[in-house]
Design a protein around this motif. Structure first.
Motif, PDB file in Angstrom:
ATOM      1  N   VAL A   1      -3.980 -24.648 -22.515  1.00 52.51           N
ATOM      2  CA  VAL A   1      -4.863 -24.904 -23.657  1.00 52.51           C
ATOM      3  C   VAL A   1      -5.742 -26.122 -23.383  1.00 52.51           C
ATOM      4  O   VAL A   1      -6.953 -26.106 -23.652  1.00 52.51           O
ATOM      5  CB  VAL A   1      -4.032 -25.093 -24.948  1.00 52.51           C
ATOM      6  CG1 VAL A   1      -4.911 -25.640 -26.074  1.00 52.51           C
ATOM      7  CG2 VAL A   1      -3.399 -23.779 -25.368  1.00 52.51           C
ATOM      8  N   LEU A   2      -5.162 -27.175 -22.838  1.00 49.16           N
ATOM      9  CA  LEU A   2      -5.935 -28.376 -22.535  1.00 49.16           C
ATOM     10  C   LEU A   2      -6.987 -28.100 -21.459  1.00 49.16           C
ATOM     11  O   LEU A   2      -8.131 -28.563 -21.555  1.00 49.16           O
ATOM     12  CB  LEU A   2      -4.994 -29.500 -22.083  1.00 49.16           C
ATOM     13  CG  LEU A   2      -4.041 -30.054 -23.158  1.00 49.16           C
ATOM     14  CD1 LEU A   2      -3.088 -31.067 -22.538  1.00 49.16           C
ATOM     15  CD2 LEU A   2      -4.838 -30.700 -24.294  1.00 49.16           C
ATOM     16  N   GLU A   3      -6.602 -27.335 -20.442  1.00 47.79           N
ATOM     17  CA  GLU A   3      -7.554 -27.007 -19.372  1.00 47.79           C
ATOM     18  C   GLU A   3      -8.722 -26.195 -19.902  1.00 47.79           C
ATOM     19  O   GLU A   3      -9.886 -26.442 -19.546  1.00 47.79           O
ATOM     20  CB  GLU A   3      -6.832 -26.244 -18.260  1.00 47.79           C
ATOM     21  CG  GLU A   3      -5.880 -27.089 -17.438  1.00 47.79           C
ATOM     22  CD  GLU A   3      -5.085 -26.261 -16.445  1.00 47.79           C
ATOM     23  OE1 GLU A   3      -4.502 -26.862 -15.526  1.00 47.79           O
ATOM     24  OE2 GLU A   3      -5.038 -25.011 -16.582  1.00 47.79           O
ATOM     25  N   GLN A   4      -8.428 -25.201 -20.760  1.00 50.78           N
ATOM     26  CA  GLN A   4      -9.500 -24.366 -21.288  1.00 50.78           C
ATOM     27  C   GLN A   4     -10.412 -25.155 -22.211  1.00 50.78           C
ATOM     28  O   GLN A   4     -11.633 -24.952 -22.224  1.00 50.78           O
ATOM     29  CB  GLN A   4      -8.911 -23.149 -22.022  1.00 50.78           C
ATOM     30  CG  GLN A   4      -8.053 -22.241 -21.155  1.00 50.78           C
ATOM     31  CD  GLN A   4      -8.710 -21.910 -19.829  1.00 50.78           C
ATOM     32  OE1 GLN A   4      -9.793 -21.325 -19.784  1.00 50.78           O
ATOM     33  NE2 GLN A   4      -8.055 -22.281 -18.730  1.00 50.78           N
ATOM     34  N   ALA A   5      -9.844 -26.065 -22.986  1.00 50.25           N
ATOM     35  CA  ALA A   5     -10.670 -26.899 -23.861  1.00 50.25           C
ATOM     36  C   ALA A   5     -11.600 -27.782 -23.043  1.00 50.25           C
ATOM     37  O   ALA A   5     -12.776 -27.984 -23.406  1.00 50.25           O
ATOM     38  CB  ALA A   5      -9.779 -27.752 -24.764  1.00 50.25           C
ATOM     39  N   LYS A   6     -11.101 -28.299 -21.930  1.00 49.57           N
ATOM     40  CA  LYS A   6     -11.942 -29.138 -21.075  1.00 49.57           C
ATOM     41  C   LYS A   6     -13.062 -28.309 -20.440  1.00 49.57           C
ATOM     42  O   LYS A   6     -14.206 -28.764 -20.336  1.00 49.57           O
ATOM     43  CB  LYS A   6     -11.109 -29.799 -19.984  1.00 49.57           C
ATOM     44  CG  LYS A   6     -11.917 -30.780 -19.129  1.00 49.57           C
ATOM     45  CD  LYS A   6     -11.095 -31.447 -18.067  1.00 49.57           C
ATOM     46  CE  LYS A   6     -11.906 -32.505 -17.327  1.00 49.57           C
ATOM     47  NZ  LYS A   6     -13.156 -31.976 -16.761  1.00 49.57           N
ATOM     48  N   LYS A   7     -12.745 -27.079 -20.005  1.00 51.13           N
ATOM     49  CA  LYS A   7     -13.778 -26.217 -19.440  1.00 51.13           C
ATOM     50  C   LYS A   7     -14.878 -25.950 -20.465  1.00 51.13           C
ATOM     51  O   LYS A   7     -16.073 -25.994 -20.150  1.00 51.13           O
ATOM     52  CB  LYS A   7     -13.167 -24.888 -18.975  1.00 51.13           C
ATOM     53  CG  LYS A   7     -12.358 -24.982 -17.693  1.00 51.13           C
ATOM     54  CD  LYS A   7     -11.751 -23.624 -17.357  1.00 51.13           C
ATOM     55  CE  LYS A   7     -10.920 -23.686 -16.074  1.00 51.13           C
ATOM     56  NZ  LYS A   7     -11.779 -23.812 -14.880  1.00 51.13           N
ATOM     57  N   ALA A   8     -14.473 -25.640 -21.700  1.00 54.80           N
ATOM     58  CA  ALA A   8     -15.459 -25.387 -22.745  1.00 54.80           C
ATOM     59  C   ALA A   8     -16.313 -26.622 -23.007  1.00 54.80           C
ATOM     60  O   ALA A   8     -17.535 -26.532 -23.185  1.00 54.80           O
ATOM     61  CB  ALA A   8     -14.760 -24.931 -24.020  1.00 54.80           C
ATOM     62  N   GLU A   9     -15.675 -27.779 -23.009  1.00 59.15           N
ATOM     63  CA  GLU A   9     -16.412 -29.021 -23.247  1.00 59.15           C
ATOM     64  C   GLU A   9     -17.362 -29.317 -22.091  1.00 59.15           C
ATOM     65  O   GLU A   9     -18.521 -29.720 -22.302  1.00 59.15           O
ATOM     66  CB  GLU A   9     -15.432 -30.178 -23.430  1.00 59.15           C
ATOM     67  CG  GLU A   9     -16.091 -31.501 -23.794  1.00 59.15           C
ATOM     68  CD  GLU A   9     -16.856 -31.437 -25.107  1.00 59.15           C
ATOM     69  OE1 GLU A   9     -17.873 -32.156 -25.225  1.00 59.15           O
ATOM     70  OE2 GLU A   9     -16.452 -30.675 -26.010  1.00 59.15           O
TER      71      GLU A   9
END
Length: 966
Positions: free
Chosen positions: A796-804
């Motif tokens: 979840v943290l990795e995907q949020a960073k990718k989106a950001e």
């Protein structure tokens, strides 16, 4: 009014001062063009483009907020094209050419010299033009809010709408705009030209009605793009010659230029008539006895049933004819919407290349008149043989005003298709009627970049087909969702294809297109729908519709089991399975594992009749294309094998491949061994098993391989949960791999109990497995829970960073009607193009380096790689001057991307420094366009090199291998 009359009307009665204002100048010939003439040329071109070239759905979008609809839209577009360069009637611009400025001074237009005007850069002519138009309209009673939505089109005609700061800075330098204080001559001439333009375009009586209009941002974007295209064409001195002296021009100047330009008219689609069987049989080269499949029939019916064009999502198994369904649906939606073409977006260059001939065959089956322009939209398009046949025809070249670095080549027509000579390059190619290309070309429409309006114009006039929608990660999906929001605002019909689409992602696609807030309850049915195949149709402002279908009836039972990640065990197992012959596909998640497995298998089977070959992306382009042809000639559908003059292998054959085997090729194997991968990709790989019927009950396959079997390896199965190979975790991240293992665990457990095998039934189990793997519910045995939860939190943290990260240059969603495009692409990336650096903006790929792989023989001669074939391999290349055209093209087709060890952050600078040592100055000029600017990897006579401390070796059998030379 003819296209010539705009200039004639404008010039009538102009003062000598107004006629002396210049717009274009050629330093070599001394030729120049008065501003009034360029204004008239641009208006005539814009009128022609509106009448003859724009797709009807684009005209509707431009006009929808105007009181008299398309009649107003045409007037507005032509007028804005005429006044787009009014900012050149300012001292800041006119001072640049002394002799022309002196002519203006003699007519009372006082100005300093360019050297004296030190602040000139604060008032570029686009910004100046916007301010002049604002002042002119405000003088007619318009408010600042009312005028900005129109004037921003003038300000942005060089590709970037000005920001508020740009406008304020220029407004604070009145001398740059209106001349020295106390003079009125500049204001008089500016007013004279703007008044004349209004009269020539007959818009004076329409201004009061337009004053209350609120132009939607999509309409502003399309007007901006139309003005840019009109300006580029009218600025082309090969079409619109400069004056050698002041005076008039030929009476047929515009008509003759447009005749020479010869832009193909847009596709005027007609809805296909008849039943599904009749329609599909007419469009595609089917065998006489072939029947339309249920998903194809349903897609045609769904497109016909849509109240207005919107989005259609087609989810169906591999091999069900989704592409054909999408093209027929596109035909229906195009006829309903007024689209003038179609763009098919695919994951890779390889899939784009494979699609291009299918696209052209479909175009050839359409009812249409005249020539259609086509484009293969990726950076290696000119190396594609099918597309090159259209590129190198016999059309007379026309000089390209947009000097974007694209080859200035000739275009030609074939069978009513043309890669048009003017529609070339990274900025204009997508304006062609029909295109196939990588998904990057679509994602660029969501990237803040120069001339973004042109990309929007290119898409706004088409139907867009997005293939393999499951193949994109969070970073790319962030761009895709933004682009879909704009496509929905343009009312562009969109068809989305996938065999393995998670329900959550289906909902996100539809919500993005409908510009709905996330998790709006009216979209619950889209995510909650059950059944497979599945069709979802959506129109902004209306509830979506979801329909479950029956598959074609053909099913494959795939028996799956675990296989320990032991190379020797794999060899022994393949020996057993291929004892009676057959073809096995081994799919690895990294090229490093491909090479390791191939070495082990070759050593094990040495001296036998078992052949081992490899397929991956680390081959030079020519070899990669040859590998693809060879795979199709050996493992493709029977008709394709016959077409290529191939045959199914008589002796046992093992192909060790990377992910290239799961997407781009229609190939069929008797046995599959695959590394653990995310569930959708595993299912795609299983789709290469028994893909085609070979005899009744698969009776033409070896007896022990008539049952489809998949062995899953690439993980330590003794761990709980299993531990994937490190390379696989790097590529896919741990959580999707663990979720795949979890949903397959019941099948794998059955396989290990009592000698039985778990059976995955395709297509019946596809949707259930995908939804379980990507859904929010728990998966896997209870004892996996802790590890799964930890992996999920990290994911979840990795995907949020990718989106950001993706939002750094992400375009905003369409704003409310009437809000101007001021600052639309501020803080953008500048020019975006289909290069490794450009693609990295819309793909989370990290650093990428492409090189041309050549060889230095023992005698010192530089050559193309040996082994590329009799006409391509071992060709000597000069270094003191540009290589000949044919040899340079072969060198350009010898490109590949360096693998991760050579592009790591701690290594890449050293790699570039070493590669640049082999840069030949004679290869950098415009006459060496195939190789100019490219990095060269020059191998020795043994096809080896030392690069940044690594040993590099290339072979036509295995591609590029990199090992640590320490």
């Amino acid at each position: 009014m003819s296209y010539e009359e705009y200039a004639q009307r404008l010039s009538a009665g102009l003062s000598a001062a107004a006629r002396s204002v210049w717009a274009k100048h050629d330093w070599d010939s001394g030729g120049w063009l008065p501003l009034w003439r360029h204004m008239g040329d641009s208006a005539g071109v814009a009128a022609y483009l509106w009448d003859e070239w724009l797709a009807p759905q684009v005209r509707v979008r431009i006009s929808e907020a105007l009181p008299e609809g398309e009649a107003d839209g045409r007037r507005l577009a032509v007028w804005l094209a005429m006044v787009h360069d009014i900012g050149k009637a300012t001292p800041a611009f006119a001072c640049q050419v002394d002799e022309l400025a002196e002519g203006m001074r003699s007519n009372g237009l006082v100005m300093d010299s360019a050297k004296q005007m030190t602040e000139r850069s604060k008032a570029p002519h686009g910004v100046a033009g916007q301010l002049l138009l604002v002042g002119w309209l405000q003088g007619r009673g318009w408010s600042r809010r009312e005028v900005q939505q129109f004037s921003v089109v003038v300000g942005g005609h060089h590709g970037v709408p000005p920001g508020d700061m740009d406008l304020r800075e220029a407004a604070q330098e009145p001398a740059l705009l209106y001349g020295p204080a106390g003079t009125e001559s500049w204001r008089q001439v500016q007013g004279e030209l703007l008044d004349g333009a209004a009269a020539a375009c007959r818009i004076g009586g329409r201004l009061p009605a337009w004053q209350s209009a609120k132009l939607p941002q999509p309409g502003q974007v399309l007007l901006s793009a139309l003005v840019i295209v009109s300006d580029w064409i009218a600025s082309n001195s090969a079409l619109f010659p400069y004056f050698q002296q002041s005076g008039g021009a030929g009476a047929e100047r515009v008509s003759q230029a447009l005749q020479r330009l010869d832009l193909p008219a847009p596709w005027r689609p007609r809805p296909p008539r008849g039943g599904a069987q009749e329609v599909f049989a007419a469009r595609f080269p089917w065998a006489e006895e072939a029947r339309v499949r249920p998903v194809q029939q349903a897609a045609l019916a769904a497109a016909r049933a849509m109240e207005e064009p919107g989005m259609l999502v087609i989810e169906a198994p591999m091999g069900e004819g989704k592409t054909e369904a999408a093209l027929v649906a596109a035909e229906v939606l195009a006829a309903a919407s007024g689209a003038g073409g179609c763009f098919i977006a695919l994951p890779t260059m390889a899939t784009s290349n494979a699609m291009f001939p299918r696209l052209t065959e479909w175009i050839g089956s359409l009812e249409r008149a005249g020539t259609a322009s086509v484009f293969l939209a990726h950076s290696k398009a000119a190396l594609n043989e099918h597309y090159a046949g259209l590129l190198f025809g016999g059309q007379e070249p026309v000089q390209d005003v947009d000097r974007d670095g694209s080859p200035g080549r000739r275009g030609g027509a074939s069978g009513g298709l043309v890669a048009h000579r003017w529609l070339r390059g990274r900025k204009k190619g997508m304006l062609s009627d029909f295109a196939a290309g990588t998904i990057d070309q679509l994602l660029f429409a969501g990237l803040k970049s120069r001339h973004l309006a042109l990309r929007h114009l290119a898409l706004a006039g088409k139907v867009v087909v997005i293939d393999e929608a499951h193949a994109y990660d969070t970073y790319m999906n962030t761009y895709l969702d933004t682009v879909l929001a704009w496509l929905g605002a343009y009312r562009v019909p969109v068809v989305v294809l996938s065999a393995t689409l998670p329900a959550r992602r289906r909902r996100q696609l539809v919500e993005a297109y409908c510009q709905a807030r996330r998790d709006a309850p009216e979209f619950d049915p889209v995510e909650q729908a059950e059944g497979y195949p599945l069709l979802t149709s959506a129109v902004p402002g209306s509830p979506p519709r979801v329909t479950a279908l029956e598959a074609s009836g053909r099913r494959t039972e795939v028996h799956i089991e675990r296989l320990a990640d032991d190379p020797r065990l794999l060899s022994r197992r393949l020996e057993e399975e291929l004892a009676d012959g057959g073809c096995a596909l081994v799919v690895r998640n990294t090229v490093k594992r491909v090479h390791a497995a191939a070495r082990e298998l070759r050593e094990y089977f040495e001296g036998t009749d078992v052949e081992v070959s490899v397929a991956h992306a680390r081959f030079v382009d020519l070899d990669r294309a040859g590998k693809d042809r060879e795979l199709l000639a050996s493992f493709g559908p029977p008709a394709k094998v016959a077409e290529l003059g191939g045959r199914r292998p008589e002796h046992p054959r093992v192909v060790v491949a990377s992910q290239v085997a799961e997407q781009s090729l229609d190939i069929d194997f008797d046995l599959l061994v695959t590394d653990l991968a995310p569930i959708d990709l595993l299912l795609q790989r299983m789709g290469r098993l028994h893909r085609h019927l070979r005899g009744e009950g698969q009776g033409e396959r070896p007896k022990r391989l008539r049952t489809a079997r998949c062995l899953i390896t690439g993980a330590d199965w003794e761990r709980h949960p299993p531990e994937p190979d490190g390379g696989s975790e790097f590529v896919y991240r741990p959580y999707p791999l663990l979720r795949a293992a979890a949903v397959l665990n019941p099948f794998l457990e059955a396989a290990s109990a009592g000698g039985r095998t778990g059976v995955v039934r395709l297509p019946d189990d596809i949707d259930r497995l995908v939804q379980q793997a990507y859904g929010p519910g728990p998966a896997g045995p209870p004892e996996w829970g802790g590890a799964m939860e930890k992996a999920a939190e990290k994911h979840v943290l990795e995907q949020a960073k990718k989106a950001e990260d993706a939002r750094a240059f992400l375009l905003g969603a369409p704003a409310r009607p009437g809000r101007p495009l001021t600052g639309w692409v501020e803080a953008g990336v500048g020019d975006a193009d289909d290069t490794p650096r450009g693609r990295a903006q819309v793909r989370d790929t990290g650093e990428s380096l492409e090189v041309l792989v050549l060889q230095r023989r023992a005698d010192g001669a530089l050559t193309t790689l040996p082994g590329l074939g009799e006409e391509r391999g071992g060709i000597e290349l000069p270094t003191e001057f540009a290589p000949p055209e044919d040899a340079a093209r072969i060198a350009a087709a010898s490109a590949l991307r360096l693998p991760f060890p050579l592009v790591r952050p701690d290594v890449i600078d050293r790699v570039i420094e070493e590669l640049e040592r082999d840069c030949f100055p004679a290869w950098q000029g415009k006459d060496a366009h195939w190789v100019a600017g490219e990095l060269l990897l020059i191998l020795d006579e043994d096809c080896r090199a030392r690069l940044a401390g690594f040993d590099v070796h290339y072979s036509h059998e295995d591609g590029l291998e990199v090992t640590d030379g320490a």
